[in-house]
Design a protein around this motif. Sequence first.
Motif, PDB file in Angstrom:
ATOM      1  N   MET A  15       7.778   0.778   4.977  1.00 33.53           N
ATOM      2  CA  MET A  15       6.536   0.472   5.632  1.00 33.53           C
ATOM      3  C   MET A  15       6.103   1.714   6.394  1.00 33.53           C
ATOM      4  O   MET A  15       6.876   2.283   7.147  1.00 33.53           O
ATOM      5  CB  MET A  15       6.741  -0.703   6.578  1.00 33.53           C
ATOM      6  N   VAL A  57       4.603   3.900   9.135  1.00 38.15           N
ATOM      7  CA  VAL A  57       4.364   3.781  10.565  1.00 38.15           C
ATOM      8  C   VAL A  57       3.672   5.031  11.084  1.00 38.15           C
ATOM      9  O   VAL A  57       3.845   5.415  12.234  1.00 38.15           O
ATOM     10  CB  VAL A  57       5.664   3.487  11.356  1.00 38.15           C
ATOM     11  N   CYS A 106      -1.836   4.038  10.342  1.00 31.98           N
ATOM     12  CA  CYS A 106      -1.353   2.676  10.086  1.00 31.98           C
ATOM     13  C   CYS A 106      -1.058   1.957  11.406  1.00 31.98           C
ATOM     14  O   CYS A 106      -1.287   0.756  11.528  1.00 31.98           O
ATOM     15  CB  CYS A 106      -0.132   2.694   9.174  1.00 31.98           C
ATOM     16  N   LYS A 107      -0.564   2.707  12.384  1.00 32.11           N
ATOM     17  CA  LYS A 107      -0.337   2.105  13.705  1.00 32.11           C
ATOM     18  C   LYS A 107      -1.641   1.608  14.300  1.00 32.11           C
ATOM     19  O   LYS A 107      -1.705   0.523  14.866  1.00 32.11           O
ATOM     20  CB  LYS A 107       0.325   3.108  14.651  1.00 32.11           C
ATOM     21  N   VAL A 158       0.008  -2.001  11.972  1.00 31.42           N
ATOM     22  CA  VAL A 158       1.270  -2.077  11.252  1.00 31.42           C
ATOM     23  C   VAL A 158       2.406  -2.634  12.116  1.00 31.42           C
ATOM     24  O   VAL A 158       3.321  -3.251  11.599  1.00 31.42           O
ATOM     25  CB  VAL A 158       1.652  -0.714  10.625  1.00 31.42           C
ATOM     26  N   LYS A 159       2.330  -2.473  13.415  1.00 31.98           N
ATOM     27  CA  LYS A 159       3.406  -2.984  14.277  1.00 31.98           C
ATOM     28  C   LYS A 159       3.533  -4.501  14.177  1.00 31.98           C
ATOM     29  O   LYS A 159       4.637  -5.033  14.170  1.00 31.98           O
ATOM     30  CB  LYS A 159       3.203  -2.546  15.728  1.00 31.98           C
ATOM     31  N   PHE A 196       5.087  -5.154  10.835  1.00 33.62           N
ATOM     32  CA  PHE A 196       6.478  -4.708  10.873  1.00 33.62           C
ATOM     33  C   PHE A 196       7.374  -5.722  11.574  1.00 33.62           C
ATOM     34  O   PHE A 196       8.507  -5.938  11.157  1.00 33.62           O
ATOM     35  CB  PHE A 196       6.574  -3.353  11.578  1.00 33.62           C
ATOM     36  N   SER A 197       6.878  -6.355  12.604  1.00 25.64           N
ATOM     37  CA  SER A 197       7.707  -7.333  13.322  1.00 25.64           C
ATOM     38  C   SER A 197       7.731  -8.687  12.612  1.00 25.64           C
ATOM     39  O   SER A 197       8.718  -9.416  12.692  1.00 25.64           O
ATOM     40  CB  SER A 197       7.237  -7.489  14.763  1.00 25.64           C
ATOM     41  N   VAL A 200      13.681  -3.890   6.519  1.00 28.21           N
ATOM     42  CA  VAL A 200      12.372  -3.268   6.570  1.00 28.21           C
ATOM     43  C   VAL A 200      12.605  -1.856   7.086  1.00 28.21           C
ATOM     44  O   VAL A 200      13.202  -1.661   8.139  1.00 28.21           O
ATOM     45  CB  VAL A 200      11.406  -4.038   7.496  1.00 28.21           C
ATOM     46  N   GLU A 215      11.125   1.923   8.097  1.00 27.57           N
ATOM     47  CA  GLU A 215       9.972   2.719   8.499  1.00 27.57           C
ATOM     48  C   GLU A 215       9.941   4.007   7.698  1.00 27.57           C
ATOM     49  O   GLU A 215      10.984   4.581   7.405  1.00 27.57           O
ATOM     50  CB  GLU A 215      10.072   3.089   9.977  1.00 27.57           C
ATOM     51  N   VAL A 269       2.471  -0.763   2.607  1.00 24.16           N
ATOM     52  CA  VAL A 269       3.817  -1.320   2.483  1.00 24.16           C
ATOM     53  C   VAL A 269       4.280  -1.175   1.033  1.00 24.16           C
ATOM     54  O   VAL A 269       3.508  -1.425   0.108  1.00 24.16           O
ATOM     55  CB  VAL A 269       3.834  -2.824   2.865  1.00 24.16           C
ATOM     56  N   THR A 305      -0.757  -9.557   8.770  1.00 23.02           N
ATOM     57  CA  THR A 305       0.262 -10.598   8.968  1.00 23.02           C
ATOM     58  C   THR A 305      -0.092 -11.849   8.176  1.00 23.02           C
ATOM     59  O   THR A 305       0.790 -12.559   7.707  1.00 23.02           O
ATOM     60  CB  THR A 305       0.424 -10.947  10.455  1.00 23.02           C
TER      61      THR A 305
END
Length: 72
Positions: A1, A3, A7-8, A12-13, A16-17, A34, A36, A49, A61
């Motif tokens: 994924m 980061v 993307c941030k 993406v956070k 990512f979670s 997953v 980074e 991703v 999400t």
Amino acid sequence: MCVGKDCKKKGVKKVFSQLPKDAKKRLNKSDVRVVETKCLDLCKRGPNVIFDNEFYSKVTTEQIEALLKKHE
């Protein structure tokens, strides 16, 4: 994924979670990882991703469920 910086900015956070939690439940696996990565050079299409060697762009999400269903 990815980061990377762009993307941030595009969320993406959150993805990512959420992805590992949903993947463990949906795929019934305890060994989901997953990872980074730095920029994938597709910043305008992020968050980016790679899932089971398939590339996905603009992942949210809300799309995680469909992504996991595809890989069951």
